[in-house]
Scaffold this motif. Structure first.
Motif, PDB file in Angstrom:
ATOM      1  N   PHE A 207     -39.937 -27.613   3.633  1.00  0.00           N
ATOM      2  CA  PHE A 207     -38.853 -27.556   4.485  1.00  0.00           C
ATOM      3  C   PHE A 207     -38.068 -29.061   4.195  1.00  0.00           C
ATOM      4  O   PHE A 207     -36.554 -29.096   4.119  1.00  0.00           O
ATOM      5  CB  PHE A 207     -39.588 -27.830   5.587  1.00  0.00           C
ATOM      6  CG  PHE A 207     -38.529 -28.204   7.139  1.00  0.00           C
ATOM      7  CD1 PHE A 207     -37.751 -27.431   7.583  1.00  0.00           C
ATOM      8  CD2 PHE A 207     -38.615 -29.502   7.384  1.00  0.00           C
ATOM      9  CE1 PHE A 207     -36.702 -27.713   8.450  1.00  0.00           C
ATOM     10  CE2 PHE A 207     -37.733 -29.893   8.580  1.00  0.00           C
ATOM     11  CZ  PHE A 207     -36.936 -29.064   9.076  1.00  0.00           C
ATOM     12  N   ILE A 208     -38.833 -30.086   3.999  1.00  0.00           N
ATOM     13  CA  ILE A 208     -38.258 -31.510   3.433  1.00  0.00           C
ATOM     14  C   ILE A 208     -37.502 -31.319   2.070  1.00  0.00           C
ATOM     15  O   ILE A 208     -36.399 -31.852   2.196  1.00  0.00           O
ATOM     16  CB  ILE A 208     -39.431 -32.391   3.448  1.00  0.00           C
ATOM     17  CG1 ILE A 208     -40.076 -32.686   4.720  1.00  0.00           C
ATOM     18  CG2 ILE A 208     -38.871 -33.737   2.933  1.00  0.00           C
ATOM     19  CD1 ILE A 208     -41.458 -33.548   4.761  1.00  0.00           C
ATOM     20  N   ALA A 209     -37.876 -30.632   1.230  1.00  0.00           N
ATOM     21  CA  ALA A 209     -37.294 -30.506   0.041  1.00  0.00           C
ATOM     22  C   ALA A 209     -36.097 -29.688   0.156  1.00  0.00           C
ATOM     23  O   ALA A 209     -34.905 -29.971  -0.423  1.00  0.00           O
ATOM     24  CB  ALA A 209     -37.998 -30.016  -1.074  1.00  0.00           C
ATOM     25  N   ALA A 210     -36.126 -28.725   1.382  1.00  0.00           N
ATOM     26  CA  ALA A 210     -34.920 -27.610   1.399  1.00  0.00           C
ATOM     27  C   ALA A 210     -33.741 -28.689   1.954  1.00  0.00           C
ATOM     28  O   ALA A 210     -32.568 -28.119   1.583  1.00  0.00           O
ATOM     29  CB  ALA A 210     -35.295 -26.523   2.104  1.00  0.00           C
ATOM     30  N   LEU A 211     -33.941 -29.638   2.811  1.00  0.00           N
ATOM     31  CA  LEU A 211     -32.765 -30.109   3.421  1.00  0.00           C
ATOM     32  C   LEU A 211     -31.755 -30.690   2.545  1.00  0.00           C
ATOM     33  O   LEU A 211     -30.734 -30.508   2.663  1.00  0.00           O
ATOM     34  CB  LEU A 211     -33.297 -31.278   4.549  1.00  0.00           C
ATOM     35  CG  LEU A 211     -34.104 -30.820   5.635  1.00  0.00           C
ATOM     36  CD1 LEU A 211     -34.891 -31.769   6.459  1.00  0.00           C
ATOM     37  CD2 LEU A 211     -33.222 -29.862   6.619  1.00  0.00           C
ATOM     38  N   PRO A 212     -32.346 -31.651   1.552  1.00  0.00           N
ATOM     39  CA  PRO A 212     -31.340 -32.280   0.767  1.00  0.00           C
ATOM     40  C   PRO A 212     -30.674 -31.216  -0.321  1.00  0.00           C
ATOM     41  O   PRO A 212     -29.454 -31.395  -0.648  1.00  0.00           O
ATOM     42  CB  PRO A 212     -32.047 -33.367   0.087  1.00  0.00           C
ATOM     43  CG  PRO A 212     -33.428 -32.937   0.085  1.00  0.00           C
ATOM     44  CD  PRO A 212     -33.482 -32.330   1.290  1.00  0.00           C
ATOM     45  N   PHE A 213     -31.469 -30.025  -0.567  1.00  0.00           N
ATOM     46  CA  PHE A 213     -30.906 -29.304  -1.525  1.00  0.00           C
ATOM     47  C   PHE A 213     -29.912 -28.381  -0.952  1.00  0.00           C
ATOM     48  O   PHE A 213     -28.820 -28.049  -1.494  1.00  0.00           O
ATOM     49  CB  PHE A 213     -32.162 -28.362  -1.992  1.00  0.00           C
ATOM     50  CG  PHE A 213     -31.447 -27.054  -2.778  1.00  0.00           C
ATOM     51  CD1 PHE A 213     -30.975 -27.124  -3.947  1.00  0.00           C
ATOM     52  CD2 PHE A 213     -31.591 -25.867  -2.097  1.00  0.00           C
ATOM     53  CE1 PHE A 213     -30.780 -26.020  -4.721  1.00  0.00           C
ATOM     54  CE2 PHE A 213     -30.970 -24.613  -2.922  1.00  0.00           C
ATOM     55  CZ  PHE A 213     -30.319 -24.822  -4.072  1.00  0.00           C
ATOM     56  N   PHE A 214     -30.062 -27.859   0.339  1.00  0.00           N
ATOM     57  CA  PHE A 214     -28.860 -27.218   0.898  1.00  0.00           C
ATOM     58  C   PHE A 214     -27.742 -27.961   1.355  1.00  0.00           C
ATOM     59  O   PHE A 214     -26.649 -27.302   1.526  1.00  0.00           O
ATOM     60  CB  PHE A 214     -29.505 -26.391   2.120  1.00  0.00           C
ATOM     61  CG  PHE A 214     -30.197 -25.208   1.953  1.00  0.00           C
ATOM     62  CD1 PHE A 214     -29.813 -23.964   1.136  1.00  0.00           C
ATOM     63  CD2 PHE A 214     -32.058 -25.108   2.060  1.00  0.00           C
ATOM     64  CE1 PHE A 214     -30.779 -23.252   0.870  1.00  0.00           C
ATOM     65  CE2 PHE A 214     -32.491 -24.068   1.765  1.00  0.00           C
ATOM     66  CZ  PHE A 214     -32.058 -23.079   0.945  1.00  0.00           C
ATOM     67  N   THR A 215     -27.966 -29.288   1.607  1.00  0.00           N
ATOM     68  CA  THR A 215     -27.050 -30.062   1.747  1.00  0.00           C
ATOM     69  C   THR A 215     -25.868 -30.264   0.584  1.00  0.00           C
ATOM     70  O   THR A 215     -24.782 -30.222   0.762  1.00  0.00           O
ATOM     71  CB  THR A 215     -27.362 -31.453   2.253  1.00  0.00           C
ATOM     72  OG1 THR A 215     -28.253 -31.520   3.301  1.00  0.00           O
ATOM     73  CG2 THR A 215     -26.503 -32.541   2.522  1.00  0.00           C
ATOM     74  N   PHE A 216     -26.547 -30.422  -0.446  1.00  0.00           N
ATOM     75  CA  PHE A 216     -26.075 -30.326  -1.757  1.00  0.00           C
ATOM     76  C   PHE A 216     -25.208 -29.309  -2.224  1.00  0.00           C
ATOM     77  O   PHE A 216     -24.024 -29.114  -2.761  1.00  0.00           O
ATOM     78  CB  PHE A 216     -26.988 -30.925  -2.989  1.00  0.00           C
ATOM     79  CG  PHE A 216     -26.312 -31.151  -4.197  1.00  0.00           C
ATOM     80  CD1 PHE A 216     -25.501 -32.277  -4.444  1.00  0.00           C
ATOM     81  CD2 PHE A 216     -26.582 -30.422  -5.237  1.00  0.00           C
ATOM     82  CE1 PHE A 216     -24.908 -32.335  -5.639  1.00  0.00           C
ATOM     83  CE2 PHE A 216     -25.842 -30.591  -6.166  1.00  0.00           C
ATOM     84  CZ  PHE A 216     -25.048 -31.417  -6.704  1.00  0.00           C
ATOM     85  N   LEU A 217     -25.860 -28.126  -1.973  1.00  0.00           N
ATOM     86  CA  LEU A 217     -25.364 -26.684  -2.368  1.00  0.00           C
ATOM     87  C   LEU A 217     -23.985 -26.653  -1.520  1.00  0.00           C
ATOM     88  O   LEU A 217     -23.269 -25.901  -2.108  1.00  0.00           O
ATOM     89  CB  LEU A 217     -26.550 -25.689  -1.677  1.00  0.00           C
ATOM     90  CG  LEU A 217     -25.901 -24.264  -2.372  1.00  0.00           C
ATOM     91  CD1 LEU A 217     -25.962 -24.028  -3.873  1.00  0.00           C
ATOM     92  CD2 LEU A 217     -27.286 -23.369  -1.751  1.00  0.00           C
ATOM     93  N   GLY A 218     -24.071 -27.211  -0.288  1.00  0.00           N
ATOM     94  CA  GLY A 218     -22.862 -27.167   0.434  1.00  0.00           C
ATOM     95  C   GLY A 218     -22.433 -25.785   1.078  1.00  0.00           C
ATOM     96  O   GLY A 218     -21.155 -25.532   1.721  1.00  0.00           O
ATOM     97  N   TYR A 219     -23.415 -24.972   1.454  1.00  0.00           N
ATOM     98  CA  TYR A 219     -23.116 -23.677   2.268  1.00  0.00           C
ATOM     99  C   TYR A 219     -23.127 -23.817   3.646  1.00  0.00           C
ATOM    100  O   TYR A 219     -23.073 -22.940   4.174  1.00  0.00           O
ATOM    101  CB  TYR A 219     -24.068 -22.670   1.635  1.00  0.00           C
ATOM    102  CG  TYR A 219     -23.872 -21.902   0.487  1.00  0.00           C
ATOM    103  CD1 TYR A 219     -22.693 -22.428  -0.166  1.00  0.00           C
ATOM    104  CD2 TYR A 219     -24.841 -21.245  -0.099  1.00  0.00           C
ATOM    105  CE1 TYR A 219     -22.393 -22.136  -1.671  1.00  0.00           C
ATOM    106  CE2 TYR A 219     -24.366 -20.669  -1.440  1.00  0.00           C
ATOM    107  CZ  TYR A 219     -23.201 -21.026  -2.081  1.00  0.00           C
ATOM    108  OH  TYR A 219     -23.038 -20.473  -3.348  1.00  0.00           O
TER     109      TYR A 219
END
Length: 344
Positions: A207-219
Motif C-alpha cells: 500500500f505504501i509503495a503503491a501511493l508514490p507509484f500511482f502518483t507518478f503513473l498519472g492515472y
C-alpha cells in the motif's frame, strides 16, 4: 513394589484416542477455523499477557478478540467503500479496455463486437441471479456466519486459556525430552508469529509503495489503486500480479506505451516481485530462522496444492519437518548444539 508411578490404563487411553479421532473426523469442517484461531492466538497472547496485568484475563481476551473483529470489519468497510466510491471510474476503465479490444475487428485475431460496459445491466443480472437462488445464498450466508462466529469464539478461548493448556500438556513431557521438543515448539510458534505479522505487513508495504507509484503513473485515483493492490497483496503470488496485468492492459487501451513500460519495469517489481518473492520469505526466515528458499517453496507450494489456506499450512509443514530434522540430528549424531542460529 510400588515405585511411586501410577500404572497407565492403556485400554482406556486407546478408547479416548479413538473417540477424539472420531469426533475430529465428524467435525473436520471446523478444523480450519480452529487452526486459524490458534495461529492468531499465538500472535495475540503476548498482548494478552501485558493487558491482563491491569484488567481481568477474561476482559482482556474479550477486548483483544473484539479488537480483531473491529479491525477486520473496518478494513472491509473502508476497502469496499473506496471501491464503490470509484464505481464510475471502474466503468470507464472497463469501457476503455473493451473499446480497445473492438477496434479493427479485434485484437490478436479475436472478433470482439463493440459495446460499452453497462454497469446497471450487470447489477440487474446479479439481482436476478440472487433472486433466483435466494435459498442457497441464505443457507451459505448462515453457514459462513456460524463458521466465523466459531472462529472468533475459539480465538477468545485460545487467548484466555491457550497458554495454560500448553503448560499443562508440556508438564506431561518427560524432562529429558523437553530440550529436543522445545526445538519444534519454538519453530512452530515463530513460524506462526512471522507468518501472520509478515502477511499483514507485506500488504501494508505494498500500500505504501503503491501511493508514490500511482502518483507518478498519472492515472489519478491513487488511493483507489493503492487500496486494491493492498487487498490483492493478501492473496500471495497471484493477487498483485492480477492487478498489474489488468493495469498493463488498461494502459495499452489508452495507447500509453510509456505507462505500460512503467507498469512492467517498475510496478511489477515494486508491487509483486519484491514483496512476494523476496520480502515475504526473507522476513519470515529471520524470525523462524529457516532458509528463505525453503519458505518460498513452502508458501507457494502450499498455495498450489491447498489453495489460499496453503499459505498457512505450507510454512507450518515446513516448520514441523525442519524441527523433525533438527531433533533427529541431535538424537542420532549426539550433537547437543542449538540450531536456532542456523538456516536449515
Amino acid at each position: 513394589m510400588n515405585d511411586g508411578r501410577r500404572r497407565r490404563d492403556w485400554f482406556v487411553i486407546a478408547i479416548l484416542v479413538f473417540l477424539v479421532l472420531l469426533i475430529t473426523l465428524v467435525f473436520r469442517e471446523l478444523l480450519n477455523p480452529i487452526i486459524i484461531a490458534g495461529a492468531l492466538a499465538v500472535v495475540l497472547i503476548p498482548f494478552h499477557n501485558g493487558l491482563k496485568k491491569h484488567i481481568r484475563p477474561s476482559l482482556s481476551s474479550i477486548f483483544i478478540t473484539t479488537g480483531v473483529v473491529i479491525f477486520i470489519v473496518v478494513m472491509l468497510l473502508v476497502s469496499f467503500g473506496v471501491i464503490f466510491a470509484n464505481g464510475e471510474y471502474i466503468q470507464e476503465v472497463f469501457n476503455s479496455i473493451f473499446a480497445w479490444l473492438s477496434i479493427g475487428g479485434g485484437v490478436f485475431g479475436m472478433s470482439v463486437n463493440p459495446f460499452v460496459l453497462d454497469i446497471q445491466s450487470i447489477v440487474d443480472s446479479i439481482i436476478a441471479a440472487v433472486t433466483g437462488s435466494i435459498g442457497e445464498i441464505l443457507g451459505a450466508t448462515a453457514y459462513y456466519s456460524i463458521i466465523f462466529m466459531i472462529l472468533f469464539l475459539f480465538l477468545y478461548l485460545c487467548i484466555l486459556y491457550g497458554e495454560q493448556i500448553f503448560h499443562q500438556i508440556w508438564a506431561l513431557v518427560p524432562e529429558e525430552s523437553r530440550p529436543k521438543l522445545s526445538i519444534l515448539n519454538v519453530l512452530l510458534s515463530d513460524t506462526l508469529y512471522s507468518l501472520i505479522i509478515v502477511h499483514v505487513g507485506i500488504a501494508l508495504i505494498v500500500f505504501i509503495a503503491a501511493l508514490p507509484f500511482f502518483t507518478f503513473l498519472g492515472y489519478g485515483h491513487v488511493l483507489f489503486w493503492s487500496i486494491v493492490c493492498a487487498i490483492f497483496a493478501l492473496i500471495p503470488v497471484f493477487g498483485p500480479v492480477i492487478i498489474v496485468a489488468f493495469l498493463a492492459v488498461y494502459a495499452l487501451s489508452l495507447g500509453d506505451y510509456f505507462g505500460v513500460a512503467l507498469i512492467l519495469l517498475i510496478g511489477w517489481p515494486l508491487l509483486c516481485a519484491i514483496p512476494d518473492w523476496y520480502l515475504r520469505p526473507v522476513f519470515m526466515g529471520k524470525r523462524s530462522k529457516m532458509n528463505a528458499v525453503l519458505i518460498f517453496i513452502a508458501l507457494f507450494g502450499g498455495i498450489a496444492i491447498m489453495g489460499v489456506m496453503g499459505f498457512l499450512y505450507g510454512p507450518l509443514a515446513l516448520a514441523i519437518l525442519t524441527g523433525v530434522y533438527r531433533i533427529l540430528f541431535i538424537e542420532f549424531c549426539g550433537e547437543n548444539q542449538s540450531f536456532h542460529s542456523k538456516n536449515t
